[in-house]
Design a protein around this motif. Structure first.
Motif, PDB file in Angstrom:
ATOM      1  N   ASN A 155       1.053  -1.216  -0.149  1.00  0.00           N
ATOM      2  CA  ASN A 155       0.092  -0.033   0.281  1.00  0.00           C
ATOM      3  C   ASN A 155       0.814   1.397   0.031  1.00  0.00           C
ATOM      4  OD1 ASN A 155      -2.134  -1.741   0.070  1.00  0.00           O
ATOM      5  ND2 ASN A 155      -2.241  -1.403   2.460  1.00  0.00           N
ATOM      6  N   HIS A 157       1.361   3.981  -1.932  1.00  0.00           N
ATOM      7  CA  HIS A 157       0.526   5.332  -2.303  1.00  0.00           C
ATOM      8  C   HIS A 157       0.020   5.794  -0.872  1.00  0.00           C
ATOM      9  CE1 HIS A 157       1.777   4.835  -6.444  1.00  0.00           C
ATOM     10  NE2 HIS A 157       1.248   5.788  -6.686  1.00  0.00           N
ATOM     11  N   GLU A 158      -0.725   4.956  -0.278  1.00  0.00           N
ATOM     12  CA  GLU A 158      -1.768   5.405   0.897  1.00  0.00           C
ATOM     13  C   GLU A 158      -0.560   5.800   1.975  1.00  0.00           C
ATOM     14  OE1 GLU A 158      -4.247   2.084  -0.953  1.00  0.00           O
ATOM     15  OE2 GLU A 158      -2.325   2.938  -1.408  1.00  0.00           O
ATOM     16  N   HIS A 159       0.248   4.827   2.409  1.00  0.00           N
ATOM     17  CA  HIS A 159       1.163   5.087   3.336  1.00  0.00           C
ATOM     18  C   HIS A 159       2.001   6.370   3.290  1.00  0.00           C
ATOM     19  CE1 HIS A 159       0.010   1.539   5.573  1.00  0.00           C
ATOM     20  NE2 HIS A 159       0.548   0.615   4.766  1.00  0.00           N
ATOM     21  N   GLU A 161       1.673   9.086   1.366  1.00  0.00           N
ATOM     22  CA  GLU A 161       0.907  10.188   1.405  1.00  0.00           C
ATOM     23  C   GLU A 161       0.252  10.761   2.700  1.00  0.00           C
ATOM     24  OE1 GLU A 161       0.806  12.640  -0.763  1.00  0.00           O
ATOM     25  OE2 GLU A 161      -0.769  13.807   0.242  1.00  0.00           O
TER      26      GLU A 161
END
Ligand code: CTP
Ligand code: CA
Length: 224
Positions: A155, A157-159, A161
């Motif tokens: 993950n 991208h999520e982590h 950002e």
């Protein structure tokens, strides 16, 4: 030689880089550390210097040579790294936080070597959280422009950002740990206010040079 052909986009700037792992003592002969060769951070220090910046590299234990023209300060623990970085941060224009800082130190570290006992009971280690160096530098009133890193295993991208926002940094570089750890190549994804900007898979020095160009274009101009 190639280095001197790079445009000096950071002439007159001072850059502070943290790199490598930290090493947290358990006792005089044992430590807890992170898996980091320091290659990415050292490549970035070199690329910043090639771009004309004055570079201070605060490094945990690595097997690497200091890049040409770079001032290196050696540290071991996260708390030592924190002290060295806070001392240098006031005079830096840019801080690139590449170090794999241990999140915890051993609160009950022993001043003597721990010994096995007859009944086979292991020692009980107590962990205490280390200071978040990057978050602290990012909050300094007239501190440097900060670039964070996030090596994630899933993950991304999520982590990345979420981490950028939590730390309050304008630019965060994400990469997948399993692809870049101890490798010679790396794939950076740059996260900023405009979203995610992936770079191709590149040898670490080339990725570092692209990152330095990205920093130079985003760096706010100082009021004269
Ligand atoms: N960092 C730091 N000081 C710490 C921990 C991390 O300066 N005590 C910096 C790293 O150099 C990196 C960024 O913060 O630039 C993100 O590190 P990371 O370990 O990915 O984030 P954490 O906030 O520690 O979150 P977690 O490990 O729980 O994912
Ligand atoms: Ca961490």
């Amino acid at each position: 030689i190639i280095g001197f052909a790079q445009p000096k986009v950071l002439a007159g700037k001072t850059a502070l880089v943290s790199a490598g792992p930290t090493s947290e003592p358990i006792d005089p002969v044992r430590v807890i550390t992170n898996r980091s060769s320091g290659k990415t951070g050292y490549a970035i220090a070199r690329a910043l210097r090639e771009a004309g910046a004055q570079v201070v590299l605060v490094s945990g234990p690595t097997a690497l040579e200091t890049p040409y023209g770079v001032t290196r300060i050696n540290v071991e623990s996260a708390r030592e790294m924190h002290g060295a970085i806070m001392q240098q941060a006031a005079t830096a224009d840019i801080f690139v936080s590449v170090a794999a800082v241990a999140d915890w130190h051993i609160a009950n570290a022993s001043s003597n070597k721990l010994k096995k006992n007859a009944v086979g009971e292991p020692p009980e280690l107590q962990f205490a959280q280390n200071p978040d160096i990057l978050a602290e530098v990012a909050q300094l009133a007239s501190g440097p422009w900060c670039v964070g890193f996030a090596a994630e295993t899933e993950n991304l991208h999520e982590h990345a950002e979420a981490k950028r926002r939590r730390k309050g940094v304008p630019l965060l570089v994400g990469n997948l740990a399993q692809h870049s750890m101890n490798a010679d190549d790396t794939t950076f994804i740059l996260f900023d206010d405009d979203g995610a900007h992936p770079l191709p898979a590149l040898p670490k020095l080339q990725a570092a040079r692209q990152l330095v160009q990205a920093i130079a274009t985003r760096l706010p101009r100082k009021p004269i």
